[in-house]
Design an enzyme around this catalytic site. Structure first.
Site, PDB file in Angstrom:
ATOM      1  CG  HIS A   1      -5.336   3.715   0.493  1.00 56.21           C
ATOM      2  ND1 HIS A   1      -4.963   2.387   0.413  1.00 56.21           N
ATOM      3  CD2 HIS A   1      -6.562   3.796  -0.091  1.00 56.21           C
ATOM      4  CE1 HIS A   1      -5.925   1.700  -0.189  1.00 56.21           C
ATOM      5  NE2 HIS A   1      -6.905   2.533  -0.516  1.00 56.21           N
TER       6      HIS A   1
ATOM      7  CB  SER B   1      -9.033   0.158  -0.583  1.00 55.52           C
ATOM      8  OG  SER B   1      -8.442   0.249  -1.836  1.00 55.52           O
TER       9      SER B   1
ATOM     10  CG  ASP C   1      -2.321   0.508   0.891  1.00 52.65           C
ATOM     11  OD1 ASP C   1      -2.435   1.727   0.667  1.00 52.65           O
ATOM     12  OD2 ASP C   1      -3.272  -0.277   0.857  1.00 52.65           O
TER      13      ASP C   1
END
Length: 281
Positions: free
Chosen positions: A52, A225, A20
């Site tokens: 994120h 996600s 990520d």
């Protein structure tokens, strides 16, 4: 994200590798960031210049100490091995992802990695680009790792599952609450090879989890996600309960325990993650 499991399992000592944007050393991860490797900026200490990756890691394994236990990940005892393959804008190169795959193959035994979470996806420009990502991720699966990847947010059109989630072997996750109406962004099959995808779905809309910053706070994000780490966390719990399970057995348990939402297979796969059923509670 509140821990959905009350079985007593926490994913203790199970290694979850997250590809990520990195990870902020949030207090909720204290003592459990086993490794950090930066394929973008080549920095040594854990960081996340996007947020994120930290959010994804929080859904998997935040232990809730910054919120007095109110906001916890699914497997708050797991170990996190974080590979930064996306930059501060959330963009990445195929080459860095492939390098990360090779790093995992070389290091998974040392760090005790059993689960690989890929909340990353791309719509490949060419079949060759698609194939090289699929081949790379399937080498991880063939090594025995449980690979869990996002279906992507390119829905609702058919054939919108992103790579490497379009691999027939790995576990591909869509968002159960982003399948219909104006927010129907969850990627759906069939894939290039006419395989039904995703394999299953899990909640992904307005999920609260760890966020970067010195205040060790939390933030809200939406998308496949966020659904993917719910499944990765569930797998970590199961592997603590029964470490001998293979990735194929895990996949079958997810299939058998999923809650049918009554939607086409190329939208919901087997159905929605049912953690209690999956854990045999």
């Amino acid at each position: 994200m509140n821990n959905l499991d009350d079985s007593g399992y926490t994913g203790r000592d199970v290694g979850v590798c997250v590809l990520d944007t990195g990870i902020f050393p949030h207090i909720d991860f204290t003592g459990r960031i086993r490794a950090f490797h930066d394929f973008i900026g080549h920095r040594v200490r854990p960081y996340d210049d996007n947020s994120h990756g930290t959010h994804v890691c929080g859904i998997i394994g935040g232990d809730g100490r910054a919120s007095e236990g109110k906001i916890r990940g699914v497997a708050p005892g797991c170990n996190l091995i974080v590979l930064k393959v996306l930059d501060r804008m959330g963009n990445g190169r195929k080459e860095d992802v492939l390098h990360a795959f090779r790093w995992i193959l070389e290091n998974w035994r040392y760090y005790g990695i059993r689960v690989v979470n890929i909340s990353v996806g791309t719509t490949c420009r060419t079949y060759e680009d698609h194939k090289v990502l699929i081949d790379g991720v399937e080498r991880l699966w063939d090594e025995g790792l449980v690979v869990v990847a996002a279906a992507g947010n390119q829905g609702p059109r058919p054939g919108s599952v992103t790579a490497p989630g379009s691999s027939r072997k790995i576990i591909t996750v869509g968002s159960s609450d982003l399948l219909r109406g104006r927010t129907a962004i969850s990627g759906r099959g069939p894939t290039f090879e006419c395989v039904c995808k995703p394999d299953l779905v899990a909640p992904g809309n307005h999920v609260l989890a760890c966020a970067p910053g010195t205040d060790n706070g939390y933030g809200i994000k939406s998308g496949t996600s966020m659904s993917t780490p719910l499944v990765s966390g569930a797998v970590a719990l199961m592997l603590e309960k029964n470490p001998a399970l293979t990735n194929v057995q895990i996949k079958m348990k997810l299939k058998e325990s999923a809650r049918d939402m009554g939607l086409p297979k190329n939208q919901q796969g087997w159905g929605e993650l049912n953690l209690k059923q999956f854990m045999g509670l």
